[in-house]
Design an enzyme around this catalytic site. Structure first.
Site, PDB file in Angstrom:
ATOM      1  N   LEU A  48       3.128   4.816  10.727  1.00  0.00           N
ATOM      2  CA  LEU A  48       4.249   5.567  10.485  1.00  0.00           C
ATOM      3  C   LEU A  48       3.980   7.008  10.652  1.00  0.00           C
ATOM      4  CD1 LEU A  48       6.076   3.281   7.794  1.00  0.00           C
ATOM      5  CD2 LEU A  48       6.247   3.190  10.242  1.00  0.00           C
ATOM      6  N   HIS A  49       4.973   7.767  11.146  1.00  0.00           N
ATOM      7  CA  HIS A  49       4.914   9.184  11.181  1.00  0.00           C
ATOM      8  C   HIS A  49       6.493   9.705  10.856  1.00  0.00           C
ATOM      9  CE1 HIS A  49       6.796   8.665  15.055  1.00  0.00           C
ATOM     10  NE2 HIS A  49       5.792   8.066  15.452  1.00  0.00           N
ATOM     11  N   HIS A  52       9.346   7.912  12.670  1.00  0.00           N
ATOM     12  CA  HIS A  52       9.715   7.095  12.183  1.00  0.00           C
ATOM     13  C   HIS A  52      10.781   6.994  10.769  1.00  0.00           C
ATOM     14  CE1 HIS A  52       5.983   4.974  14.012  1.00  0.00           C
ATOM     15  NE2 HIS A  52       6.986   4.487  14.576  1.00  0.00           N
TER      16      HIS A  52
END
Ligand code: AMP
Length: 295
Positions: A48-49, A52
């Site tokens: 996730l970044h 997201h």
């Protein structure tokens, strides 16, 4: 897990509930429904970044509860693609989700999603005939299958997808309409880093030198969009952009295209209709995609 257990766990704090079975997700959904609450769903493949997380934040603004999924879906990867090396960062993903926007995470094993080889294919024609469609045969079938399964499992009122994967977003909108799924599909803007590079789990593959090169992709696409809007022909702009990308150090180009944003059919001249500049390029061992609106 009973509905009661699900709800009391949800109330315990910012840490999301981790659900690994379809039954647990159904219980969670049923408990929300019983409370008259709406649910937004954000499917992801993890690593996730902030891109997201922006989708989850949007979900929180649009519904009473947010569930995301983390599942690296094997059916959307081709045999020579990066399924086995795709980044899997479960612990840091969970930490990133502890910001309060996400109430539950569906993190199924492959055996939960695909207990047996599926005999059903969901194939969207038209929208998949160009861009990534011919270059990644079977990719959108895999996406359509897993997203359909996930939507049927989670049964959200709203599902949120990033414009970063623009062709995917349009394909999902199409089959949701065609199959009369009673779910609102929301497209969310692409989050970029300080250098304009579209955030992607695959950016983790880039070396420092490759990162420098990668940041020029968005700059070139913005230039194409600007000149297209000013009346320059698409073919001329695409040829120039490809030459510039190769000159800067990209190894290969799958496509640079200017398409009608709804049909994804190529456009040669700006007509005032919604247009989109889309590209897929290779840099070292990494394949990058990006797209921007012609405004
Ligand atoms: P993925 O984990 O790559 O399958 O992505 C999950 C969802 O996040 C998809 O709907 C993507 O389009 C979206 N997404 C990925 N990168 C970004 C970004 N940079 N900005 C906004 N959404 C994104």
């Amino acid at each position: 897990m009973s509905s009661k257990a699900t709800l009391s766990a949800e109330k315990q704090g910012a840490k999301p509930l981790v659900l690994t079975t379809i039954e647990a997700v159904r219980d969670y959904r049923a408990a929300l429904t019983a409370q008259g609450k709406t649910l937004a769903f954000v499917p992801t493949m993890g690593a996730l970044h902030e891109g997201h997380l922006s989708l989850m934040q949007l979900g929180a603004a649009k519904a009473d509860a947010v569930i995301c999924s983390i599942f690296v879906n094997p059916t959307q990867f081709g045999p020579n693609e990066d399924y086995s090396r795709y980044p899997r960062t479960w612990d840091s993903d969970l930490q990133k989700l502890a910001d309060g926007h996400v109430h539950a995470v569906f993190a199924p094993d492959e055996t939960v999603m695909y207990p047996e080889k599926n005999a059903t294919t969901i194939q969207v024609s038209g929208l998949t005939s160009g861009l990534c469609g011919p270059i990644r045969p079977g990719h959108f079938d895999g996406v359509a299958l897993v997203v359909t399964k996930l939507l049927n499992i989670v049964q959200p009122e709203i599902a949120i997808f990033g414009e970063k994967d623009f062709q995917q977003l349009q394909v999902i909108r199409q089959f949701v309409r065609d199959l009369n799924m009673n779910i609102e599909i929301v497209g969310a803007p692409t989050m970029r880093d300080a250098h304009g590079l579209a955030m992607s789990s695959r950016n983790a593959y880039l070396t420092a030198d490759e990162y420098e090169i990668a940041t020029s992709l968005n700059r070139i696409l913005y230039k194409v969009a600007d000149n297209f809007r000013k009346g320059v022909n698409a073919s001329q702009l695409i040829d120039a952009a490809k030459a510039e990308l190769i000159g800067i150090g990209f190894n290969a180009i799958d496509y640079v295209a200017i398409c009608n944003a709804d049909t994804l059919q190529p456009m040669e001249q700006y007509t005032g209709d919604k247009a989109r500049v889309l590209a897929a390029v290779h840099l070292g061992k990494t394949r990058l995609i990006d797209n921007i609106a012609v405004l």
